[in-house]
Design a protein around this motif. Structure first.
Motif, PDB file in Angstrom:
ATOM      1  N   GLN A 138       1.475   2.448   3.221  1.00 24.89           N
ATOM      2  CA  GLN A 138       3.010   1.851   2.600  1.00 24.89           C
ATOM      3  C   GLN A 138       2.788   1.471   0.897  1.00 24.89           C
ATOM      4  N   GLU A 139       4.063   2.077   0.614  1.00 23.63           N
ATOM      5  CA  GLU A 139       4.383   2.172  -1.900  1.00 23.63           C
ATOM      6  C   GLU A 139       6.040   1.679  -1.594  1.00 23.63           C
TER       7      GLU A 139
ATOM      8  N   ASN B 211       8.441   2.249   0.137  1.00 24.89           N
ATOM      9  CA  ASN B 211       8.487   2.773   0.997  1.00 24.89           C
ATOM     10  C   ASN B 211       7.208   3.481   1.675  1.00 24.89           C
TER      11      ASN B 211
ATOM     12  N   HIS C 129       4.713   6.100   3.582  1.00 23.09           N
ATOM     13  CA  HIS C 129       4.787   7.758   3.040  1.00 23.09           C
ATOM     14  C   HIS C 129       3.534   8.157   4.210  1.00 23.09           C
TER      15      HIS C 129
ATOM     16  N   LYS D 175       1.884  11.146   6.490  1.00 23.94           N
ATOM     17  CA  LYS D 175       1.070  13.097   5.614  1.00 23.94           C
ATOM     18  C   LYS D 175       0.929  13.191   7.412  1.00 23.94           C
TER      19      LYS D 175
ATOM     20  N   LEU E 160      13.970  14.491   6.109  1.00 32.05           N
ATOM     21  CA  LEU E 160      13.162  13.877   5.327  1.00 32.05           C
ATOM     22  C   LEU E 160      12.735  15.189   4.684  1.00 32.05           C
TER      23      LEU E 160
ATOM     24  N   VAL F 160       7.100  16.861   0.641  1.00 30.97           N
ATOM     25  CA  VAL F 160       7.464  15.882  -1.218  1.00 30.97           C
ATOM     26  C   VAL F 160       5.884  16.664  -1.512  1.00 30.97           C
TER      27      VAL F 160
ATOM     28  N   TYR G 262       1.074  18.201   4.806  1.00 28.19           N
ATOM     29  CA  TYR G 262       2.396  17.806   4.928  1.00 28.19           C
ATOM     30  C   TYR G 262       2.235  16.405   4.301  1.00 28.19           C
ATOM     31  N   THR G 263       2.979  16.442   3.581  1.00 27.29           N
ATOM     32  CA  THR G 263       4.019  14.917   3.222  1.00 27.29           C
ATOM     33  C   THR G 263       5.526  14.333   2.977  1.00 27.29           C
ATOM     34  N   VAL G 264       5.633  13.560   3.333  1.00 27.54           N
ATOM     35  CA  VAL G 264       7.251  13.816   3.182  1.00 27.54           C
ATOM     36  C   VAL G 264       7.104  12.000   3.255  1.00 27.54           C
ATOM     37  N   THR G 265       8.980  11.104   2.709  1.00 28.29           N
ATOM     38  CA  THR G 265       8.650   9.648   2.357  1.00 28.29           C
ATOM     39  C   THR G 265       9.349   9.420   2.390  1.00 28.29           C
TER      40      THR G 265
END
Length: 196
Positions: free
Chosen positions: A17-18, A21, A23, A25, A47, A50, A57-60
């Motif tokens: 959590q940011e 948003n 994120h 993984k 998505l 990023v 891989y990472t998505v937001t």
């Protein structure tokens, strides 16, 4: 643009959590084929990739996505349906899917029927989305045909291949899913509303 034909499954490895948003993984068998900035549908949610590190891989997801989908309820180890964007010139095996979830739905019934499965879902009719008999619907990114269309409820029939190769096998009564209604139907409904 997507077709609603699920390519593979992925697993949520970490959720961060940011501010507003989230994120995510994701580990998947297609990670090594992805690139930064690529669109991937995750349970029907488009998505953008990023970051990529080894097989993860990472998505937001931003606030708008979080509010309209079931992504806030995802947990580590959840299995999700994945589809990369359609290539220009490919066959359109499913239907036109944008990866823009309209609303969530709730599984009301699951029933095995001698080799196939039937699932019934209900959704909030106040958001004015509609289904039609034998029309298209996308559930967690999976392109399916509507049966038993009602005002705020519909069913779908699942063949064994779809059951085994998507996260439908994990659905039970009460499972919350992402719904994307047919884009052509949405335009027709909007035109009809403007005429009134």
């Amino acid at each position: 643009m997507f077709t609603g034909i699920i390519e593979t499954l992925g697993s949520v490895v970490e959720i961060i959590q940011e501010k507003e948003n989230i994120h995510l993984k994701i580990a998947s068998s297609i990670t090594n084929e992805l690139k930064i900035d690529q669109s991937v549908a995750h349970n029907g949610i488009c998505l953008t990739v990023v970051a990529i590190e080894d097989a993860i891989y990472t998505v937001t997801a931003i606030k708008e996505t979080i509010e309209k989908t079931n992504i806030a309820s995802w947990k580590t180890n959840d299995i999700i349906n994945l589809e990369r964007a359609m290539k220009l010139g490919d066959r359109l095996d499913g239907h036109i899917v944008q990866g823009h979830v309209d609303q969530i739905g709730i599984c009301k019934e699951t029933k095995e029927a001698n080799g196939s499965w039937y699932f019934t879902f209900e959704y909030n009719k106040n958001l004015q989305n509609i289904t039609i008999e034998k029309g298209s619907i996308t559930i967690n990114g999976t392109s399916l045909t509507v049966i038993n269309s009602k005002l705020n409820e519909f069913s779908v029939a699942i063949i064994p291949y779809t059951y085994e190769n998507t996260n439908f096998k994990n659905f039970k009564v009460g499972t919350v899913v992402n719904l994307e209604f047919d884009v052509i139907g949405k335009y027709v409904k909007r035109i009809q509303d403007l005429r009134i």
